[in-house]
Write a protein that holds these residues in place. Structure first.
Motif, PDB file in Angstrom:
ATOM      1  N   GLN A  42       0.731  -1.271  -0.023  1.00 32.03           N
ATOM      2  CA  GLN A  42      -0.019  -0.169   0.156  1.00 32.03           C
ATOM      3  C   GLN A  42       0.734   1.233  -0.043  1.00 32.03           C
ATOM      4  O   GLN A  42       0.698   2.059  -0.757  1.00 32.03           O
ATOM      5  N   ALA A  43       1.962   1.230   0.773  1.00 32.96           N
ATOM      6  CA  ALA A  43       2.860   2.617   0.882  1.00 32.96           C
ATOM      7  C   ALA A  43       3.495   2.649  -0.554  1.00 32.96           C
ATOM      8  O   ALA A  43       3.506   3.738  -0.941  1.00 32.96           O
ATOM      9  N   THR A  44       3.877   1.342  -1.156  1.00 38.20           N
ATOM     10  CA  THR A  44       4.216   1.793  -2.501  1.00 38.20           C
ATOM     11  C   THR A  44       3.413   2.501  -3.395  1.00 38.20           C
ATOM     12  O   THR A  44       3.569   3.260  -4.200  1.00 38.20           O
ATOM     13  N   ILE A  45       2.171   2.000  -3.695  1.00 37.50           N
ATOM     14  CA  ILE A  45       1.288   2.584  -4.372  1.00 37.50           C
ATOM     15  C   ILE A  45       1.011   4.057  -3.972  1.00 37.50           C
ATOM     16  O   ILE A  45       1.085   4.933  -4.873  1.00 37.50           O
ATOM     17  N   ARG A  46       0.815   4.358  -2.713  1.00 41.92           N
ATOM     18  CA  ARG A  46       0.814   5.501  -2.511  1.00 41.92           C
ATOM     19  C   ARG A  46       2.105   6.665  -2.612  1.00 41.92           C
ATOM     20  O   ARG A  46       1.894   7.894  -2.684  1.00 41.92           O
ATOM     21  N   ALA A  47       2.939   6.054  -2.869  1.00 40.14           N
ATOM     22  CA  ALA A  47       4.417   7.009  -2.839  1.00 40.14           C
ATOM     23  C   ALA A  47       4.528   6.930  -4.678  1.00 40.14           C
ATOM     24  O   ALA A  47       5.393   7.883  -5.018  1.00 40.14           O
ATOM     25  N   PHE A  48       3.597   6.662  -5.476  1.00 40.81           N
ATOM     26  CA  PHE A  48       3.732   7.013  -6.794  1.00 40.81           C
ATOM     27  C   PHE A  48       3.288   8.678  -6.775  1.00 40.81           C
ATOM     28  O   PHE A  48       2.223   8.553  -6.447  1.00 40.81           O
ATOM     29  N   ASP A  49       3.725   9.328  -7.504  1.00 48.54           N
ATOM     30  CA  ASP A  49       3.416  10.691  -8.040  1.00 48.54           C
ATOM     31  C   ASP A  49       2.391  10.448  -9.303  1.00 48.54           C
ATOM     32  O   ASP A  49       2.628   9.441  -9.743  1.00 48.54           O
ATOM     33  N   LYS A  50       1.633  11.365  -9.730  1.00 47.80           N
ATOM     34  CA  LYS A  50       0.781  11.420 -10.868  1.00 47.80           C
ATOM     35  C   LYS A  50       1.766  11.151 -11.962  1.00 47.80           C
ATOM     36  O   LYS A  50       1.240  10.876 -13.007  1.00 47.80           O
ATOM     37  N   ASP A  51       2.946  11.522 -12.039  1.00 46.47           N
ATOM     38  CA  ASP A  51       3.908  11.475 -13.289  1.00 46.47           C
ATOM     39  C   ASP A  51       4.479   9.977 -13.497  1.00 46.47           C
ATOM     40  O   ASP A  51       5.443   9.682 -13.957  1.00 46.47           O
ATOM     41  N   GLY A  52       4.088   9.236 -12.300  1.00 48.06           N
ATOM     42  CA  GLY A  52       4.641   7.836 -12.281  1.00 48.06           C
ATOM     43  C   GLY A  52       6.126   7.663 -11.500  1.00 48.06           C
ATOM     44  O   GLY A  52       6.982   6.715 -11.474  1.00 48.06           O
ATOM     45  N   ASN A  53       6.414   8.678 -10.997  1.00 41.22           N
ATOM     46  CA  ASN A  53       7.818   8.946 -10.065  1.00 41.22           C
ATOM     47  C   ASN A  53       7.698   8.237  -8.780  1.00 41.22           C
ATOM     48  O   ASN A  53       6.567   8.527  -8.090  1.00 41.22           O
ATOM     49  N   PHE A  54       8.300   7.227  -8.446  1.00 41.82           N
ATOM     50  CA  PHE A  54       8.326   6.934  -7.133  1.00 41.82           C
ATOM     51  C   PHE A  54       8.967   7.791  -6.077  1.00 41.82           C
ATOM     52  O   PHE A  54      10.541   8.015  -6.369  1.00 41.82           O
ATOM     53  N   GLN A  55       8.343   8.129  -5.143  1.00 39.99           N
ATOM     54  CA  GLN A  55       8.674   9.030  -4.156  1.00 39.99           C
ATOM     55  C   GLN A  55       9.374   8.457  -2.777  1.00 39.99           C
ATOM     56  O   GLN A  55       8.532   8.142  -2.039  1.00 39.99           O
ATOM     57  N   ILE A  56      10.536   8.138  -2.756  1.00 37.25           N
ATOM     58  CA  ILE A  56      11.217   7.378  -1.716  1.00 37.25           C
ATOM     59  C   ILE A  56      10.864   7.925  -0.228  1.00 37.25           C
ATOM     60  O   ILE A  56      10.614   7.080   0.541  1.00 37.25           O
ATOM     61  N   TYR A  57      11.153   9.129  -0.264  1.00 35.46           N
ATOM     62  CA  TYR A  57      10.846   9.807   0.946  1.00 35.46           C
ATOM     63  C   TYR A  57       9.256   9.884   1.790  1.00 35.46           C
ATOM     64  O   TYR A  57       9.027   9.588   2.631  1.00 35.46           O
ATOM     65  N   GLN A  58       8.399   9.649   0.676  1.00 29.19           N
ATOM     66  CA  GLN A  58       7.135   9.428   1.038  1.00 29.19           C
ATOM     67  C   GLN A  58       6.887   8.130   1.545  1.00 29.19           C
ATOM     68  O   GLN A  58       6.271   7.745   2.463  1.00 29.19           O
ATOM     69  N   ARG A  66       9.499  -2.975  -7.072  1.00 32.31           N
ATOM     70  CA  ARG A  66       8.202  -2.136  -6.879  1.00 32.31           C
ATOM     71  C   ARG A  66       7.000  -2.476  -7.689  1.00 32.31           C
ATOM     72  O   ARG A  66       5.823  -2.178  -6.926  1.00 32.31           O
ATOM     73  N   ASP A  67       7.213  -3.046  -8.822  1.00 33.06           N
ATOM     74  CA  ASP A  67       6.117  -3.510  -9.618  1.00 33.06           C
ATOM     75  C   ASP A  67       5.289  -4.501  -8.943  1.00 33.06           C
ATOM     76  O   ASP A  67       4.068  -4.775  -8.818  1.00 33.06           O
ATOM     77  N   TYR A  68       5.869  -5.476  -8.221  1.00 33.56           N
ATOM     78  CA  TYR A  68       5.344  -6.574  -7.508  1.00 33.56           C
ATOM     79  C   TYR A  68       4.510  -6.043  -6.315  1.00 33.56           C
ATOM     80  O   TYR A  68       3.544  -6.226  -6.067  1.00 33.56           O
ATOM     81  N   LEU A  69       5.150  -5.058  -5.703  1.00 29.92           N
ATOM     82  CA  LEU A  69       4.378  -4.421  -4.500  1.00 29.92           C
ATOM     83  C   LEU A  69       3.315  -3.682  -4.891  1.00 29.92           C
ATOM     84  O   LEU A  69       1.943  -3.794  -4.374  1.00 29.92           O
ATOM     85  N   ALA A  70       3.307  -2.900  -5.910  1.00 34.23           N
ATOM     86  CA  ALA A  70       2.267  -2.246  -6.290  1.00 34.23           C
ATOM     87  C   ALA A  70       1.093  -3.335  -7.162  1.00 34.23           C
ATOM     88  O   ALA A  70      -0.146  -2.878  -6.604  1.00 34.23           O
ATOM     89  N   ALA A 123       0.259   5.752 -13.670  1.00 31.85           N
ATOM     90  CA  ALA A 123       1.399   5.797 -12.774  1.00 31.85           C
ATOM     91  C   ALA A 123       2.228   4.685 -12.653  1.00 31.85           C
ATOM     92  O   ALA A 123       3.264   4.695 -12.822  1.00 31.85           O
ATOM     93  N   VAL A 124       1.609   3.535 -12.335  1.00 30.04           N
ATOM     94  CA  VAL A 124       2.297   2.366 -12.240  1.00 30.04           C
ATOM     95  C   VAL A 124       2.943   1.631 -13.442  1.00 30.04           C
ATOM     96  O   VAL A 124       3.525   0.625 -13.440  1.00 30.04           O
ATOM     97  N   THR A 125       2.353   2.122 -14.713  1.00 35.95           N
ATOM     98  CA  THR A 125       2.410   1.229 -15.887  1.00 35.95           C
ATOM     99  C   THR A 125       3.579   2.461 -16.718  1.00 35.95           C
ATOM    100  O   THR A 125       4.646   2.559 -17.116  1.00 35.95           O
TER     101      THR A 125
END
Length: 180
Positions: A87-103, A135-139, A157-159
């Motif tokens: 769930q944290a993995t999905i929530r850490a994607f921004d709308k442009d598909g960038n994974f925000q590690i700090y989030q 990341r892909d598995y967790l999402a 975002a995830v694809t």
């Protein structure tokens, strides 16, 4: 484009994978796998995971089973912890598909975060996942368990925006009811 870089990891040679697989799981083990599994194990990432957990995976859910085994048995996470990380993995994607590690880091307990670094799932320098397939598995795990999260912006975002389509096949693999 000047700043565009693409990296492709070639699949391993059939004979090399067969030799490695047979050494770990017994002579003839690789040839007894169906062709789809042989193709999966020609990817260094999946061969390495199978060797780490010392289990030859077979069946329709081989990709997600390898990941699940790694997180639950190798890292000793509970199902709930793994789902929370997903769930944290999905929530850490921004709308442009960038994974925000700090989030992501803010949503995951420090002991789990450190465990992911120690297992080389995450990079030590807070750059994100060591390989996009983690990341892909967790999402995909989160999407398979939470169909209410299915919408265009999440799938984009995830694809497409994250330049990876594996999360879709990993999601389908994990669906309990594929009629959805």
């Amino acid at each position: 484009l000047e700043t565009f870089v693409q990296v492709v990891v070639d699949r391993l040679d059939h004979n090399k994978v067969q030799a490695i697989f047979d050494e770990e799981f017994g002579k003839g083990s690789f040839e007894r796998l169906d062709p789809r599994l042989q193709r999966i194990y020609k990817r260094p990432f999946f061969l390495d995971l199978a060797l780490k957990v010392k289990r030859k995976f077979m069946g329709k859910h081989v990709w997600s089973d390898i990941f699940e085994e790694f997180f639950l048995r190798w890292l000793k996470m509970t199902e709930d912890q793994l789902s929370a990380v997903a769930q944290a993995t999905i929530r850490a994607f921004d709308k442009d598909g960038n994974f925000q590690i700090y989030q992501f880091k803010q949503m995951v307990p420090n002991e789990i975060y450190q465990g992911l670094i120690n297992a080389e799932v995450l990079e030590e320098d807070d750059n994100g996942f060591e390989h996009h397939l983690w990341r892909d598995y967790l999402a995909a795990r989160h999407l398979a368990q939470n169909q209410n999260a299915w919408n265009d912006s999440v799938f984009d975002a995830v694809t497409t925006f994250s330049s990876s389509l594996e999360s879709l096949s990993l999601t389908v693999e994990q669906l309990k009811d594929r009629k959805s």
